[in-house]
Design a protein around this motif. Structure first.
Motif, PDB file in Angstrom:
ATOM      1  N   ARG A 114     120.006 105.147  40.834  1.00 23.40           N
ATOM      2  CA  ARG A 114     120.197 106.172  39.999  1.00 23.40           C
ATOM      3  C   ARG A 114     119.038 107.635  40.570  1.00 23.40           C
ATOM      4  NH1 ARG A 114     117.967 107.167  33.867  1.00 23.40           N
ATOM      5  NH2 ARG A 114     119.061 109.158  33.440  1.00 23.40           N
ATOM      6  N   LEU A 130     128.658 106.641  44.214  1.00 19.44           N
ATOM      7  CA  LEU A 130     129.287 106.202  42.758  1.00 19.44           C
ATOM      8  C   LEU A 130     129.983 104.837  42.658  1.00 19.44           C
ATOM      9  CD1 LEU A 130     130.808 109.792  41.992  1.00 19.44           C
ATOM     10  CD2 LEU A 130     129.291 108.521  40.670  1.00 19.44           C
ATOM     11  N   ALA A 133     127.299 102.570  42.232  1.00 18.58           N
ATOM     12  CA  ALA A 133     126.859 102.511  40.997  1.00 18.58           C
ATOM     13  C   ALA A 133     127.838 101.602  40.000  1.00 18.58           C
ATOM     14  CB  ALA A 133     126.752 103.949  40.379  1.00 18.58           C
ATOM     15  N   ALA A 134     129.293 101.862  40.359  1.00 18.76           N
ATOM     16  CA  ALA A 134     130.025 101.115  39.490  1.00 18.76           C
ATOM     17  C   ALA A 134     130.074  99.534  39.740  1.00 18.76           C
ATOM     18  CB  ALA A 134     131.565 101.672  40.115  1.00 18.76           C
ATOM     19  N   THR A 158     130.297 102.157  31.546  1.00 21.75           N
ATOM     20  CA  THR A 158     129.712 102.726  32.616  1.00 21.75           C
ATOM     21  C   THR A 158     130.295 102.542  33.948  1.00 21.75           C
ATOM     22  OG1 THR A 158     127.657 102.592  31.367  1.00 21.75           O
ATOM     23  CG2 THR A 158     127.311 102.999  33.756  1.00 21.75           C
ATOM     24  N   ALA A 162     132.068 105.512  36.494  1.00 15.45           N
ATOM     25  CA  ALA A 162     131.514 105.425  37.913  1.00 15.45           C
ATOM     26  C   ALA A 162     132.773 105.458  38.691  1.00 15.45           C
ATOM     27  CB  ALA A 162     130.489 104.695  38.093  1.00 15.45           C
TER      28      ALA A 162
END
Length: 385
Positions: A114, A130, A133-134, A158, A162
């Motif tokens: 993050r 991204l 993050a996904a 979430t 992402a």
């Protein structure tokens, strides 16, 4: 004393010095800074720090400050590679590590990710972050599912957000395929079919993990609905999807799909259809392919074998086999999903026909968490395999 606005304007550098132990403010200054920066009492706690404070706490503060410094600017290629390696490593760990062990490390590494996302990144790097993050969101969801925690649902959202922000169809297809398992085990079987189908549509012919994971889940859901021909067709689609999958994706990882998983899933579909001879062929092949370290899926295959015994009318053998499977696992590995499937075996035998082996199984499954099982009474919170 300077007013609140002045303190707020210089607050960031001041707080940085506080965290590094360079300053020790008075309680009055700390309270004003708390008010100006909305720190919620954190700076007052820092004001109580003395030079002889716990050195380990100072080390933690120093580490956090350094990490923020290192991630403030653009990432190098090596930096992004390191992020992607960390995500891939966690994906492999899902196949052999208990969820309770994995969760703290996921949280720590996701916190670092993050920080990197918040930094100034170019478009190509941001897209890769991204996607990472996904994938980490998906791992969070899967881990919480196996722990029986309903917060997994928020992590699917979430992760999808992402993946969509990265405009990456392969990752979005993977997210939908994994989320389909949540619906499958929460008894929203029609919803599971819908999400599995969406995963395959999103992939749009790409040779990626999403359709390879989604097609057999669709087959299992259709089998539970008694739609045999459609389930068989979905298994055929799963075989094709696996054959098209690049070798590097046919691995033991949450981000991969392998023949061992397909044999388990196919056996599960035939088990639900009570075609036990076909199911046993798939189950035997799955156990040949799975490594001993893959505790969860091997246990689920064994529980499917118990279901076949129950379907064939041997309640005592089915219950004994299921009992041996559950008690053979370390307590940390007796996930709610394992307990749920073992309860399926027990439920196959009506109370009036329950034999002693079935009663023993039911007694074991009725134990509260920590007494030999993980409970398993919250079906809607379960994760999928």
């Amino acid at each position: 004393m300077r007013d609140v606005a002045q303190l707020a304007s210089c607050g960031k550098s001041y707080v940085s010095d506080l965290e590094l132990g360079k300053r020790t403010p008075t309680a009055d200054i700390a309270r004003v800074l708390d008010h100006a920066l909305g720190a919620g009492g954190e700076l007052i706690a820092l004001a109580d720090r003395r030079p002889d404070a716990d050195p380990l706490a100072q080390a933690d503060a120093l580490q956090r400050g350094l990490l923020e410094d290192f991630t403030a600017g653009p990432l190098t290629d090596a930096g992004v590679d390191e992020v992607e390696y960390t995500v891939a490593r966690h994906g492999r760990a899902t196949r052999y590590r208990a969820e309770g062990e994995l969760l703290p490390e996921l949280l720590a590494d996701f916190g670092d990710l993050r920080l990197r996302l918040a930094g100034r990144q170019g478009a190509p790097v941001r897209k890769r972050l991204l996607i990472a993050a996904a994938q980490m969101s998906g791992l969070m969801a899967l881990t919480l599912l196996k722990l029986g925690d309903a917060r997994s649902r928020a992590w699917w959202r979430t992760g999808r957000t992402a993946a969509a922000a990265a405009d990456d169809r392969a990752t979005l297809a993977w997210m939908y395929a994994q989320e389909a398992y949540q619906l499958y085990y929460s008894t929203d079987i029609e919803g599971a079919v819908e999400l599995a189908a969406r995963a395959q549509v999103l992939a749009g012919g790409l040779p990626c993990v999403g359709p390879a994971l989604a097609a057999p889940l669709e087959a299992r859901a259709l089998a539970r609905l008694g739609r045999r021909d459609e389930a068989a067709a979905a298994l055929t689609a799963a075989e094709v999807a696996l054959q098209r999958l690049p070798a590097e994706d046919q691995v033991g990882s949450a981000f991969g799909y392998s023949e061992s998983q397909l044999r388990f899933h196919a056996g599960n579909a035939w088990t639900h259809l009570e075609e036990t001879a076909r199911a046993r062929v798939e189950q035997a092949r799955a156990l040949e392919l799975y490594p001993e370290s893959d505790h969860m899926d091997r246990a689920l295959v064994h529980l499917d074998q118990a279901m076949c015994l129950a379907a064939d009318g041997d309640a005592a053998a089915a219950a004994q086999y299921a009992t041996n499977t559950v008690v053979g696992l370390a307590p940390s590995r007796r996930s709610v999903l394992i307990i749920y499937r073992a309860n399926d075996v027990a439920a196959r035998v009506p109370e009036a026909r329950a034999v002693s082996e079935v009663r023993v199984l039911r007694e074991i499954l009725a134990l509260p968490p920590g007494d030999g099982t993980n409970g398993g009474d919250q079906l809607g919170d379960r994760g999928g395999h």
